[in-house]
Design a protein around this motif. Structure first.
Motif, mmCIF file in Angstrom:
data_model
loop_
_atom_site.group_PDB
_atom_site.id
_atom_site.type_symbol
_atom_site.label_atom_id
_atom_site.label_comp_id
_atom_site.label_asym_id
_atom_site.label_seq_id
_atom_site.Cartn_x
_atom_site.Cartn_y
_atom_site.Cartn_z
ATOM 1 N N SER A 271 0.805 -1.187 0.017
ATOM 2 C CA SER A 271 0.054 0.178 -0.221
ATOM 3 C C SER A 271 0.879 1.201 0.089
ATOM 4 O O SER A 271 0.471 2.142 -0.690
ATOM 5 C CB SER A 271 -1.020 -0.064 1.188
ATOM 6 O OG SER A 271 -0.178 -0.009 2.229
ATOM 7 N N ASN A 272 2.092 1.151 0.834
ATOM 8 C CA ASN A 272 2.859 2.394 0.697
ATOM 9 C C ASN A 272 3.343 2.569 -0.496
ATOM 10 O O ASN A 272 3.392 3.642 -0.984
ATOM 11 C CB ASN A 272 3.890 1.939 1.728
ATOM 12 C CG ASN A 272 4.982 3.200 1.875
ATOM 13 O OD1 ASN A 272 5.880 3.448 1.250
ATOM 14 N ND2 ASN A 272 4.649 4.212 2.857
ATOM 15 N N TYR B 245 1.094 4.112 -3.009
ATOM 16 C CA TYR B 245 0.935 5.374 -2.595
ATOM 17 C C TYR B 245 2.034 6.437 -3.431
ATOM 18 O O TYR B 245 1.869 7.507 -4.005
ATOM 19 C CB TYR B 245 0.939 5.749 -1.271
ATOM 20 C CG TYR B 245 1.040 7.339 -0.957
ATOM 21 C CD1 TYR B 245 -0.169 7.960 -0.922
ATOM 22 C CD2 TYR B 245 2.044 7.679 -0.527
ATOM 23 C CE1 TYR B 245 -0.054 9.497 -0.590
ATOM 24 C CE2 TYR B 245 2.021 9.114 0.005
ATOM 25 C CZ TYR B 245 0.996 9.891 -0.172
ATOM 26 O OH TYR B 245 1.229 11.227 0.215
#
Length: 265
Positions: A35-36, A39
């Protein structure tokens, strides 16, 4: 010196226990990592889209800007792992938890950092390395055997600049009861450090170099690896600026602690 070794040992023990706990749930750990990365890739796509219409920014190519952006992420991630006290005023001054901190033998700043530490920010380091690797491949960069060591020194220097600036900002809370302070404004200013400073006017360039030296966490050290010889001297001063600004931030913090009279005073 002995006290510093003790503090480092406490941080190392905490990190070791944290990652043992996180790796017990590997799916959750790698889910956060993905998820990081997504982003940061969204931000990367934004840069790529912009450069479809602007092939050059001054004398900097799209892939060089991407490399700078990747480098920029790494000292920030390292800093935010250990100095993630954005709510310092609300938690420690307004709620009075600073009084508890001051009754313990470990240095008060180290205690605040320990209680606010966010080891999961290490994912930002991984994202930055991936982005740098992509840009280095596109640019066909070559590296010397000692470049990894210089990279570590420059990253630590950049992280110390962040730490010094935001420690000084947190210390303002000892003199003010404002819930937000100036941290959001400084956070916006730091974003300018991920772009080449020669695209800005002289005033902004001066601020980003000597007042809020965020150029030393992005473009200046990254310029060394991009072989931009014009900026080599600035790159070399990155660790020096890190030590200076962290020293200033620590001095302001200690001054604020001495002036602090407790909750409700």
């Amino acid at each position: 010196m002995q006290n510093a070794r003790h503090i480092i040992g406490v941080f190392a023990d905490y990190l070791g226990q944290y990652f043992k706990t996180r790796l017990a749930y590997r799916a959750d750990f790698f889910g956060d990592l993905v998820s990081n990365l997504i982003y940061e890739l969204i931000n990367l796509v934004f840069i790529i889209v912009v450069f479809q219409h602007v092939p050059l920014l001054k004398d900097w190519t799209r892939d060089e800007i991407i490399f700078i952006y990747g480098f920029f992420l790494i000292p920030y991630a390292l800093f935010s792992m250990f100095f993630s006290f954005w709510d310092f005023n609300e938690r420690y001054i307004i709620r009075g938890e600073m009084d508890r901190i001051l009754t313990r033998p470990l240095h008060n700043l180290a205690q605040v950092c320990l209680e606010s530490m966010a080891p999961d920010r290490i994912f930002g380091i991984i994202s930055g390395l991936i982005i740098m690797g992509y840009a280095a491949f596109k640019l066909d960069l070559s590296f010397h055997w000692y470049d990894p060591l210089l990279f570590v020194v420059l990253v630590i220097g950049g992280a110390l600049i962040y730490a010094g600036v935001y420690t000084a900002i947190a210390a303002v809370s000892f003199f003010s009861d404002s819930r937000t302070g100036i941290a959001p404004m400084i956070w916006n200013i730091q974003q300018y450090g991920r772009y080449p400073v020669d695209v800005y006017n002289k005033v902004i360039r001066f601020v980003l170099t000597y007042i809020l030296p965020f150029a030393f966490v992005g473009v200046y050290p990254a310029a060394y690896f991009l072989r931009k010889e014009t900026w080599y001297v600035y790159a070399a001063f990155t660790p020096v600026m890190g030590v200076i600004f962290f020293g200033i931030g620590l001095a302001i913090w200690n001054w604020g602690v001495r002036k602090y009279r407790g909750a409700g005073s």
